[in-house]
Enzyme design. Structure first.
Site, PDB file in Angstrom:
ATOM      1  N   ARG A  23       0.796  -1.225   0.000  1.00 47.80           N
ATOM      2  CA  ARG A  23       0.000   0.000   0.000  1.00 47.80           C
ATOM      3  C   ARG A  23       0.828   1.275   0.000  1.00 47.80           C
ATOM      4  NH1 ARG A  23      -4.700   0.591   4.389  1.00 47.80           N
ATOM      5  NH2 ARG A  23      -4.993  -1.565   3.757  1.00 47.80           N
ATOM      6  N   HIS A  69      -7.343  -3.861  -8.095  1.00 52.46           N
ATOM      7  CA  HIS A  69      -7.168  -3.180  -6.805  1.00 52.46           C
ATOM      8  C   HIS A  69      -8.487  -3.170  -6.034  1.00 52.46           C
ATOM      9  CE1 HIS A  69      -4.552  -0.689  -4.314  1.00 52.46           C
ATOM     10  NE2 HIS A  69      -5.530   0.185  -4.145  1.00 52.46           N
ATOM     11  N   TYR A 113     -16.565  13.613 -14.278  1.00 48.33           N
ATOM     12  CA  TYR A 113     -16.397  14.815 -15.097  1.00 48.33           C
ATOM     13  C   TYR A 113     -15.044  14.874 -15.802  1.00 48.33           C
ATOM     14  CZ  TYR A 113     -20.390  16.453 -12.352  1.00 48.33           C
ATOM     15  OH  TYR A 113     -21.610  16.570 -11.759  1.00 48.33           O
TER      16      TYR A 113
END
Length: 812
Positions: A23, A69, A113
């Site tokens: 991580r 993931h 967006y």
């Protein structure tokens, strides 16, 4: 059955290992954390590369989350956004259309967006991944394969840096210049034993995407050697002249990872809180042409002083701490520059070996096929006859193998051959291809068998990448950290004030307006307290207070509580603890701390000491600690007198008078100048039961005013006492009575032509004014006249010059 302790240790150990490896920390080879590696791999696999159109970020995030993931979409999208931010990464690996955040800490627009694709340089991170160059492993649900590391044809760990916090480990690796890192790698490839100093000729330090100035070469060198180090990063600023004689500080680059909006707000907050004087406005003028912060100054402001203050008190200057931790061989390690470069070179050599082996195998397979086709074309008629006589495709392949010794693969290629390829030209093409393949195979074999040849390939590829993607350094590196000196005038507005220090230890400053609105006696002090000092001064001046135990307390005037004249103020014990029997005996104000004079200090046991004013310059702990002014000889010794002394043109001498009435007058030059922790020299030779009451600097032509415990006041000419040696018993200045004799409690000197009023203070305290013109000069043998009624007013303890209308003049 496991104990809880063992169980917790085992589970937390596994969890920590997962966080560290899966991580938070980057791999030393490709400089990527797992989420970043998966984003790049998934986008590349999806064809979302720089030479194709942009795709919705949500699609890329979905692919990464669904295939590789299994974590939250927000963490994946945040990682994707960071990969696109050119103020965080020196060479962004993702290009993004839409709002991808800002240096002001604004978040990116939602992933529905924005649009993203891999940048051109990210292609180099994935180049040759399809040639078996890296280990592949199964994903979380065993449906696809993902790489354990990317081929990373650029040294991404150094170029883009890394930051992260895991269990027990944190990492902070700054960004570097790609061209410089490649130069160091090429040199290290040719000189494996290169020293750190030599490598630092190529990589002198970090190169932040936001530019700025790094100070402290020693910190960089330590970081590159050990993995830990600290440097100062400051903004790039310049002072510009505006119309009307004003100036402006312009900031064009700020330190790495500093939030610009918060920086501008902090500067304005300091201005509004009046922590710094001279700033009229700070505004953000950043636009498409680049970053720009304008700090407009008032007319006459000290621009450099204000800049120094802002560098010290805002994020215009920060400390950057290197902590270069990366995963090396599946273990977290703190690594230096050479370790990172060596690991990268070894990794790249391994990539080239694996790629070359892949290409060699492919070329050998193709050569085998080409050789079979050439052989088949040379006996074409028999081959065709055999195929036509066969029952089916499988039988045809078997017959070719049996009759002409073709291999299985060659037979497959022959039966799938198209008829148009049976021309003479195709034979020529195949022969050309055969020659070409043989050449390639010999090249590949040479690379695999000869380390020098391998290095030559790596060197050539690195040089090519440097040429295409290298760009100039943005961050300037300076050898030494500049010490920031801040002038008090920058932080404090000059304002005239009236200062009060009381006998009981209260201190305050009041505005002239507040002082003039009240009478001088309406000072807010208790009935049993009285002022030791009332003086008009200003906020840039300095106050020194001396206690009877020989300590010195310092306060800049601007730090003293600003209250109304009618208020009490703050007690000195709120910041500095006084001993139970300790009290302030003298307070003095100075305009600056660069005075040429000395302090003269006298004790009740007859010691006199002279020390340079410069020795009393306050240290960093002055707010909470008093400093030593004189070393007292024994437990009963007390400091009774302090004067600031600068030699004048006229003759000056020092006079000391004892309680029993003995006086000694001597030249001040007889007192040696010594350090702080000294006791001084003998001024007067006292009898066992006698003590010195005061020490006074006397000018030629001065008169003396003495007061006794019985309330008598006496004036005499100082010239009645001749200047002699110190350490004498001295001459009597009062007449000795057998019954109830007079004892001197205090004395002072005043100009013989003075018309001033003196003030006697008793132990109650009561105050008795004495006009010097009302009394005649007496002889050394007289006892003066009674001016204090001891029965009703108390016993006199002190005589002083009365505070004027406004007031004592500041020392200047």
């Amino acid at each position: 059955m496991m104990t809880l302790e063992r169980l917790m240790g085992d589970r937390f150990g596994r969890y920590s290992k997962s966080i560290i490896q899966e991580r938070a920390l980057p791999d030393i080879r490709d400089g990527l954390k797992p989420v970043q590696r998966r984003i790049l791999f998934a986008m590349n696999k999806d064809g979302n590369t720089y030479d194709k159109g942009f795709r919705k970020s949500a699609k890329s995030v979905g692919n990464v989350m669904g295939n590789f993931h299994p974590h939250g979409d927000s963490s994946i999208y945040e990682a994707l956004v960071r990969l696109s931010q050119d103020w965080k990464l020196r060479e962004p690996l993702v290009e993004m259309h839409g709002n991808n955040g800002s240096m002001d800490g604004d978040p990116a627009a939602a992933m529905r967006y924005t649009e993203a694709r891999l940048s051109k340089i990210a292609g180099l991170m994935l180049q040759d991944i399809d040639k078996d160059t890296v280990e592949m492993t199964l994903n979380f649900d065993d449906t696809e394969k993902e790489p354990t590391v990317l081929p990373a044809r650029i040294p991404n760990l150094l170029v883009n840096g890394a930051t992260g916090i895991s269990a027990g480990y944190a990492t902070e690796i700054p960004t570097h210049n790609l061209g410089e890192v490649f130069d160091a790698l090429i040199y290290l490839l040719n000189h494996p034993d290169a020293s750190l100093d030599k490598l630092m000729e190529f990589v002198p330090g970090p190169d932040f995407p936001t530019g700025g100035i790094i100070q402290g070469l020693d910190g960089i060198r330590k970081a590159y050697q050990t993995g830990r180090g600290r440097v100062v990063v400051r903004a790039r600023t310049k002072i510009e002249n505006l119309r009307g004689g004003r100036q402006q500080i312009t900031v064009t680059e700020i330190p790495y990872e500093v939030n610009k909006a918060q920086l501008v707000k902090r500067i304005n907050d300091l201005r509004l809180a009046k922590k710094v004087e001279g700033i009229s406005e700070a505004r953000d003028e950043t636009d498409r042409s680049g970053l720009r912060i304008a700090i407009e100054l008032k007319r006459g402001a000290n621009a450099q002083g204000i800049l120094n203050y802002l560098l010290k008190n805002t994020d215009l200057q920060i400390n950057y701490n290197f902590n270069m931790v990366a995963i090396d061989d599946q273990r977290p390690m703190r690594v230096g520059l050479k370790h990172i470069l060596t690991s990268y070179l070894n990794f790249q050599k391994d990539i080239i070996r694996r790629r070359t082996q892949f290409n060699l195998n492919k070329a050998q397979r193709r050569l085998h096929i080409v050789e079979g086709l050439i052989k088949a074309l040379s006996i074409l008629d028999q081959v065709i006859k055999t195929i036509r006589a066969s029952k089916n495709r499988k039988d045809a392949k078997q017959n070719l193998v049996d009759q002409y010794s073709f291999t299985e693969d060659q037979a497959e290629a022959i039966v799938t051959l198209q008829l148009y390829r049976l021309t003479n030209t195709d034979v020529t093409e195949l022969q050309k291809e055969e020659a070409n393949l043989n050449k390639q195979i010999s090249e590949f074999t040479l690379i695999l068998n000869d380390d020098n040849e391998l290095s030559k390939v790596l060197r050539s590829e690195m040089t090519k990448i440097k040429k295409e993607f290298g760009n100039p350094r943005r961050t300037t590196i300076q050898n030494h950290v500049d010490k920031l000196k801040i002038d008090t005038k920058v932080t404090v507005a000059k304002e005239d004030v009236v200062l009060l220090v009381s006998h009981a230890g209260y201190i305050k400053r009041s505005s002239l307006r507040s002082f003039k609105a009240s009478s001088i006696d309406e000072n807010g002090l208790r009935e049993d307290d009285y002022p030791l000092l009332i003086q008009q001064t200003n906020t840039l001046a300095h106050l020194f207070m001396f206690t009877n135990l020989g300590n010195v307390i310092y306060r800049p005037i601007h730090e003293i509580a600003d209250v109304r004249w009618k208020d009490t103020g703050e007690h000195i014990s709120q910041t500095i603890g006084l001993a139970e029997n300790e009290e302030i005996i003298k307070a003095m104000v100075f305009d600056n701390l660069k005075r040429p004079g000395t302090f003269l200090m006298g004790t009740n046991d007859g010691q006199i000491k002279q020390s340079s004013f410069a020795d009393y310059k306050p240290g960093s702990r002055y707010k909470s600690h008093a400093s030593t002014g004189i070393k007292l000889k024994n437990a009963d010794s007390r400091l009774v007198s302090v004067d600031y002394y600068e030699p004048r043109d006229q003759n000056q001498s020092l006079m000391v008078v004892s309680h029993e009435g003995y006086a000694v007058r001597f030249d001040i030059a007889e007192v040696p100048t010594t350090g702080l922790r000294t006791s001084g020299v003998r001024a007067i030779n006292l009898k066992d039961d006698d003590y010195a009451v005061d020490y006074v600097i006397v000018n030629e032509g001065d008169d003396l005013a003495l007061v006794t415990q019985r309330g008598a006041f006496k004036e005499m000419a100082a010239s009645d006492l001749a200047i002699g040696a110190r350490a004498r018993r001295g001459e009597l200045v009062i007449h000795r009575l057998k019954n109830h004799p007079h004892k001197i409690v205090d004395f002072l000197a005043f100009s013989s032509d003075s018309t001033e009023t003196l003030e006697i203070i008793t132990d109650r305290p009561a105050f008795q004014d004495v006009a010097v013109t009302d009394h005649h000069l007496g002889s050394a043998k007289s006892n003066g006249t009674f001016v204090v009624d001891t029965d009703t007013q108390g016993t006199p303890v002190k005589i002083r010059h009365k505070f004027g209308a406004i007031l004592a003049v500041t020392n200047d």
